[in-house]
Enzyme design. Sequence first.
Site, mmCIF file in Angstrom:
data_model
loop_
_atom_site.group_PDB
_atom_site.id
_atom_site.type_symbol
_atom_site.label_atom_id
_atom_site.label_comp_id
_atom_site.label_asym_id
_atom_site.label_seq_id
_atom_site.Cartn_x
_atom_site.Cartn_y
_atom_site.Cartn_z
ATOM 1 N N GLY A 1 -31.868 -8.168 -17.563
ATOM 2 C CA GLY A 1 -31.109 -8.924 -18.540
ATOM 3 C C GLY A 1 -30.757 -8.070 -19.738
ATOM 4 N N PRO A 2 -29.899 -8.583 -20.601
ATOM 5 C CA PRO A 2 -29.482 -7.815 -21.778
ATOM 6 C C PRO A 2 -30.615 -7.681 -22.791
ATOM 7 C CG PRO A 2 -28.602 -10.043 -21.882
ATOM 8 C CD PRO A 2 -29.239 -9.904 -20.532
ATOM 9 N N SER A 3 -30.443 -6.783 -23.739
ATOM 10 C CA SER A 3 -31.432 -6.607 -24.809
ATOM 11 C C SER A 3 -31.576 -7.915 -25.587
ATOM 12 C CB SER A 3 -30.989 -5.490 -25.762
ATOM 13 O OG SER A 3 -30.903 -4.257 -25.083
ATOM 14 N N GLY A 4 -32.823 -8.235 -25.938
ATOM 15 C CA GLY A 4 -33.086 -9.470 -26.657
ATOM 16 C C GLY A 4 -33.316 -10.664 -25.770
ATOM 17 N N GLY B 1 -35.912 -11.171 -23.927
ATOM 18 C CA GLY B 1 -37.323 -11.552 -23.945
ATOM 19 C C GLY B 1 -38.161 -10.862 -22.892
ATOM 20 N N LYS B 2 -37.624 -9.826 -22.261
ATOM 21 C CA LYS B 2 -38.362 -9.161 -21.175
ATOM 22 C C LYS B 2 -39.642 -8.496 -21.709
ATOM 23 C CE LYS B 2 -34.882 -6.495 -20.143
ATOM 24 N NZ LYS B 2 -33.930 -6.926 -21.190
ATOM 25 N N GLU C 1 -39.540 -0.019 -17.197
ATOM 26 C CA GLU C 1 -38.614 0.984 -16.690
ATOM 27 C C GLU C 1 -39.265 2.359 -16.719
ATOM 28 O OE1 GLU C 1 -36.562 2.337 -14.528
ATOM 29 O OE2 GLU C 1 -35.531 0.472 -14.954
#
Length: 456
Positions: A251-254, A256-257, A380
């Site tokens: 998912g995109p930055s922000g 919540g990963k 990552e």
Amino acid sequence: RFTNDTSVIQTVVGMSLSMALRSLVGFVGALILMTFTSPMLTLCVLVAVPFILVPLKLIAPKVRHYSRLSQDRIADMGSQIDETLHEIMVVQAFNAVSGEQQKFTQKVSSALQAAATRIHYRSMLIGVIMLVSMLSVIGIGWLGIRQVMSGEISAGQLSAFLFYAVLAGSSIATISEVLGDIQRGVGASERLLELLATTANNNSGQVVLPTLDSPPQISFEQVNFGYTEHATLFKDFSLQVQPGECVALVGPSGAGKSSLFQLLQHFYPIQGGVIKLNDSPVTELTLDSLRQQIALVPQEPVIFASTVIENIRYGRPSASEAEVIEAAKQAFADDFINELSDGYHTQLGERGVKLSGGQRQRIAIARAFLADRPVLLLDEATSALDAVSEHKVQQALKYLIKGRTTLVIAHRLATVQMCDRIVVMENGMVRGSGKHEELMKNDTLYKEYAELQLIP
């Protein structure tokens, strides 16, 4: 803060406090001798004591306040120096040297201004106390001469009394001089006590989770969380990771990963819902027993200012050297380690300055291999590797995740395809879940993200 404040306290306790105690004993002794010599003149001396206490009451708190402010300014200056020196290459690369110099000049000026104000009030305190003391001695001398002339005491008694009075006055002067240092020490003590009294917002539970022999199930059930009261990240967030399953978070930055990783390790308290390892809520587990189940490979690997072997052994301090070497081989780090000046006993310097980004990453992967824990968190882990090293480490990671419950924050297609399931996240919510091929067909958000951001 710890370094500066403890140095101040050491100076105060080692020198200033002993001088103050010695002077206090001298003052009490002189006062006793003065009482035996002339009770009447001694009573007059005691009348002057309140005039000494008044400046102590009014000025001493100012000295303590500005002493603490001065320590804060010095701590800010030290923090700025530390940050600039650690990132000196970035500073020079962006031609930001002059800007950092200006910031440093401002920090120094601020520290000097606070120190000058502290010295001003300290000098005022010393001056007022010494003035009152000397005026008292002059006044007592005048009264003593009148008593000698009236025959109430002899000239010898007056001389002895004045000698004792000068001893008492010098003791008071010494006390007033070191009082500023003592107030500075009090300010430093208050700052340290604040740190010591700081309580963690993620209080440890009481249940000790025994070491798990098999990979656990991870459950996020109706979790509500926000870093601040007005910024909610997760609202009724739910996610199930089956035992031994590898799940990629995309998912995109922000989205919540990374926050999920932090919540699973109980670095922050959740505002609602529950996070479980098997059937055990993480909030009820002791932090030690919880984190003993989890191995972490962060995107920005942490390298300590120690040897290679000690950095890898950080994952399991009791490991033998042979086990450390085996873990390094599994992470494909053995070759470059042996090329270092002292091999596995090479000092890596502060924050691993002697290693490249890819080498630091492989040290972190070797640390996770050695830890051998049932839950694996990979942020990552191959992001900093070249193509050849990435291929080797991908093979190693395929072996590493077997028999473990794994959560992976993924930005590379090879990492995504390695996992059993992909979870697409956006704005703290699960937007889709499935295999790569399924999501490419059925999830427009994932397809767009994969085409734009997933690195093949």
